[in-house]
Design an enzyme around this catalytic site. Structure first.
Site, PDB file in Angstrom:
ATOM      1  N   GLY A   4      32.401  45.214  48.256  1.00  0.00           N
ATOM      2  CA  GLY A   4      33.145  45.250  47.009  1.00  0.00           C
ATOM      3  C   GLY A   4      32.204  45.572  45.865  1.00  0.00           C
ATOM      4  N   GLN A  47      29.224  45.998  37.303  1.00  0.00           N
ATOM      5  CA  GLN A  47      28.017  46.046  38.146  1.00  0.00           C
ATOM      6  C   GLN A  47      27.327  47.402  38.120  1.00  0.00           C
ATOM      7  OE1 GLN A  47      30.081  44.271  41.793  1.00  0.00           O
ATOM      8  NE2 GLN A  47      27.983  43.520  41.977  1.00  0.00           N
ATOM      9  N   CYS A  96      25.769  38.995  46.576  1.00  0.00           N
ATOM     10  CA  CYS A  96      26.234  39.889  45.516  1.00  0.00           C
ATOM     11  C   CYS A  96      25.151  40.935  45.260  1.00  0.00           C
ATOM     12  CB  CYS A  96      26.494  39.076  44.255  1.00  0.00           C
ATOM     13  SG  CYS A  96      27.029  40.079  42.863  1.00  0.00           S
ATOM     14  N   LEU A  97      25.554  42.190  45.168  1.00  0.00           N
ATOM     15  CA  LEU A  97      24.574  43.265  44.928  1.00  0.00           C
ATOM     16  C   LEU A  97      23.849  43.054  43.600  1.00  0.00           C
ATOM     17  CD1 LEU A  97      26.666  46.366  46.091  1.00  0.00           C
ATOM     18  CD2 LEU A  97      24.757  45.292  47.317  1.00  0.00           C
ATOM     19  N   HIS A 122      36.008  37.474  44.221  1.00  0.00           N
ATOM     20  CA  HIS A 122      34.623  37.724  43.776  1.00  0.00           C
ATOM     21  C   HIS A 122      34.574  38.890  42.775  1.00  0.00           C
ATOM     22  CE1 HIS A 122      30.131  38.074  44.847  1.00  0.00           C
ATOM     23  NE2 HIS A 122      30.370  39.137  44.104  1.00  0.00           N
ATOM     24  N   GLU A 123      35.258  39.982  43.101  1.00  0.00           N
ATOM     25  CA  GLU A 123      35.204  41.165  42.219  1.00  0.00           C
ATOM     26  C   GLU A 123      35.947  40.918  40.901  1.00  0.00           C
ATOM     27  OE1 GLU A 123      32.987  43.147  42.963  1.00  0.00           O
ATOM     28  OE2 GLU A 123      32.820  42.485  45.051  1.00  0.00           O
ATOM     29  N   HIS A 146      33.817  39.217  38.478  1.00  0.00           N
ATOM     30  CA  HIS A 146      32.914  40.119  37.741  1.00  0.00           C
ATOM     31  C   HIS A 146      33.573  40.652  36.472  1.00  0.00           C
ATOM     32  CE1 HIS A 146      29.293  40.462  40.128  1.00  0.00           C
ATOM     33  NE2 HIS A 146      29.969  40.708  41.238  1.00  0.00           N
TER      34      HIS A 146
HETATM   35 ZN    ZN Z   1      29.199  40.512  43.112  1.00  0.00          ZN
END
Ligand code: ZN
Length: 164
Positions: free
Chosen positions: A48, A53, A90-91, A132-133, A136
């Site tokens: 995701g 991000q 998480c990236l 999660h997304e 963000h």
């Molecule tokens: Zn993330």
């Protein structure tokens, strides 16, 4: 924004803490961005990715847990059921995983990349990734779920990332 300017932002970058703006009309620009985000997600082996991000404060996310690709505009959770938690990565928070309490199942309403309304009823991992997304888009990171008593333990790991 030019695609070449897009790169994965990591913790400490203020764009990750801003609330993303609601998209009024879905345009080619958004479609291009969603495609670029999908490519970046696959290249980073993520499941995701949210626009903040990659440095864009607009309410766009892409999700693919291996079954199908979702490109969503203005996603929001309209219903929740039950609870589950797994260690999430998480990236934007490299090298850290955090156990996060989430809903077991959610219903997400959004627009697709053509601007048509969609409603997704999902559970388990897919429900986690949407939660999660969407976090963000609210400026929220997995670090925010670390209990205060545990933050000391994470501190060393996060010193480089300058947060917590
Ligand atoms: Zn993330």
């Amino acid at each position: 924004m030019k695609e070449t300017a897009l790169r994965i932002r990591t913790v400490g970058d203020p764009v990750l803490r801003r609330k993303a703006k609601t998209v009024k009309t879905v345009t080619d620009e958004h479609r291009k961005l969603l495609s670029a985000m999908s490519r970046m997600m696959y290249e980073s082996s993520g499941i995701g990715l949210a626009a903040p991000q990659v440095g864009v404060d607009q309410a766009l996310i892409v999700v693919d847990i291996g079954k199908s690709l979702y490109k969503l505009v203005n996603p929001r959770i309209v219903e929740r059921r039950g609870h589950q938690s797994i260690e999430e990565g998480c990236l934007s928070v490299p090298g850290v995983s955090v156990k996060v309490k989430r809903s077991k199942a959610v219903i997400v309403e959004a627009l697709d990349d053509e601007g048509k309304p969609v409603r997704i009823d999902c559970q388990d991992l897919l429900a986690i990734v949407f939660q999660h997304e969407i976090d963000h888009l609210l400026g929220k990171l997995i670090l925010d779920y670390v209990p205060v008593w545990k933050r000391g333990l994470l501190k060393k790991k996060l010193q480089k990332l300058k947060e917590i």
